[in-house]
Design a protein around this motif. Structure first.
Motif, PDB file in Angstrom:
ATOM      1  N   ASP A  31      15.747  59.217  -0.826  1.00 43.16           N
ATOM      2  CA  ASP A  31      15.556  57.786  -0.583  1.00 43.16           C
ATOM      3  C   ASP A  31      15.982  57.321   0.795  1.00 43.16           C
ATOM      4  O   ASP A  31      16.057  56.133   1.064  1.00 43.16           O
ATOM      5  CB  ASP A  31      16.274  56.938  -1.639  1.00 43.16           C
ATOM      6  N   GLU A  32      16.255  58.257   1.675  1.00 44.21           N
ATOM      7  CA  GLU A  32      16.548  57.868   3.047  1.00 44.21           C
ATOM      8  C   GLU A  32      15.240  57.691   3.803  1.00 44.21           C
ATOM      9  O   GLU A  32      14.176  58.133   3.364  1.00 44.21           O
ATOM     10  CB  GLU A  32      17.388  58.951   3.736  1.00 44.21           C
ATOM     11  N   GLN A  33      15.316  57.029   4.935  1.00 42.66           N
ATOM     12  CA  GLN A  33      14.116  56.789   5.703  1.00 42.66           C
ATOM     13  C   GLN A  33      13.785  57.991   6.573  1.00 42.66           C
ATOM     14  O   GLN A  33      14.643  58.514   7.279  1.00 42.66           O
ATOM     15  CB  GLN A  33      14.323  55.558   6.578  1.00 42.66           C
ATOM     16  N   VAL A  34      12.547  58.410   6.483  1.00 48.36           N
ATOM     17  CA  VAL A  34      12.074  59.512   7.303  1.00 48.36           C
ATOM     18  C   VAL A  34      11.127  58.952   8.350  1.00 48.36           C
ATOM     19  O   VAL A  34      10.156  58.285   8.031  1.00 48.36           O
ATOM     20  CB  VAL A  34      11.323  60.560   6.449  1.00 48.36           C
ATOM     21  N   ILE A  35      11.445  59.187   9.595  1.00 47.31           N
ATOM     22  CA  ILE A  35      10.616  58.678  10.682  1.00 47.31           C
ATOM     23  C   ILE A  35       9.656  59.761  11.126  1.00 47.31           C
ATOM     24  O   ILE A  35      10.048  60.907  11.336  1.00 47.31           O
ATOM     25  CB  ILE A  35      11.497  58.211  11.857  1.00 47.31           C
ATOM     26  N   ILE A  36       8.400  59.378  11.220  1.00 47.18           N
ATOM     27  CA  ILE A  36       7.380  60.319  11.678  1.00 47.18           C
ATOM     28  C   ILE A  36       7.176  60.099  13.169  1.00 47.18           C
ATOM     29  O   ILE A  36       6.895  58.988  13.604  1.00 47.18           O
ATOM     30  CB  ILE A  36       6.043  60.074  10.957  1.00 47.18           C
ATOM     31  N   ARG A  37       7.331  61.141  13.920  1.00 49.90           N
ATOM     32  CA  ARG A  37       7.081  61.002  15.350  1.00 49.90           C
ATOM     33  C   ARG A  37       5.594  61.116  15.612  1.00 49.90           C
ATOM     34  O   ARG A  37       4.923  61.963  15.051  1.00 49.90           O
ATOM     35  CB  ARG A  37       7.838  62.080  16.129  1.00 49.90           C
ATOM     36  N   GLY A  38       5.089  60.254  16.459  1.00 50.00           N
ATOM     37  CA  GLY A  38       3.666  60.270  16.741  1.00 50.00           C
ATOM     38  C   GLY A  38       2.886  59.621  15.623  1.00 50.00           C
ATOM     39  O   GLY A  38       3.415  58.819  14.861  1.00 50.00           O
ATOM     40  N   GLU A  39       1.633  59.980  15.524  1.00 52.78           N
ATOM     41  CA  GLU A  39       0.754  59.356  14.554  1.00 52.78           C
ATOM     42  C   GLU A  39       0.726  60.184  13.275  1.00 52.78           C
ATOM     43  O   GLU A  39       0.373  61.356  13.308  1.00 52.78           O
ATOM     44  CB  GLU A  39      -0.648  59.290  15.150  1.00 52.78           C
ATOM     45  N   PRO A  40       1.131  59.584  12.163  1.00 54.87           N
ATOM     46  CA  PRO A  40       1.120  60.345  10.919  1.00 54.87           C
ATOM     47  C   PRO A  40      -0.306  60.654  10.476  1.00 54.87           C
ATOM     48  O   PRO A  40      -1.201  59.823  10.614  1.00 54.87           O
ATOM     49  CB  PRO A  40       1.810  59.416   9.922  1.00 54.87           C
ATOM     50  N   LYS A  41      -0.504  61.838   9.965  1.00 59.56           N
ATOM     51  CA  LYS A  41      -1.831  62.221   9.483  1.00 59.56           C
ATOM     52  C   LYS A  41      -1.735  62.553   8.007  1.00 59.56           C
ATOM     53  O   LYS A  41      -0.722  63.082   7.542  1.00 59.56           O
ATOM     54  CB  LYS A  41      -2.337  63.451  10.243  1.00 59.56           C
TER      55      LYS A  41
END
Ligand SMILES: [Zn+2]
Length: 63
Positions: free
Chosen positions: A10-20
């Motif tokens: 439940d932690e926040q996961v940051i996607i670097r760049g554009e998520p696909k």
């Protein structure tokens, strides 16, 4: 930066760049391998067991 909640911790996961769609990421908090299942809204689910190939940009080719 796009981010989504990890289904495992439940932690926040940051996607670097554009998520696909279908992109594999691993949770920086719990290390769980995750897959992008929807873009809008951005959602992650547990990656299937055969996720391997995308995770490490394979630089371990045998020469
Ligand atoms: Zn997590």
């Amino acid at each position: 930066m796009p981010s989504a909640d990890c289904p495992s911790c439940d932690e926040q996961v940051i996607i670097r760049g554009e998520p696909k769609l279908g992109q594999y990421v691993s949770c920086p908090h719990c290390g769980e391998p995750l897959e992008v299942v929807t873009i809008l809204p951005l959602e992650l689910n547990f990656a299937p067991e055969d996720y391997e190939e995308y995770e490490d940009e394979d630089e371990d080719e045998d020469y």
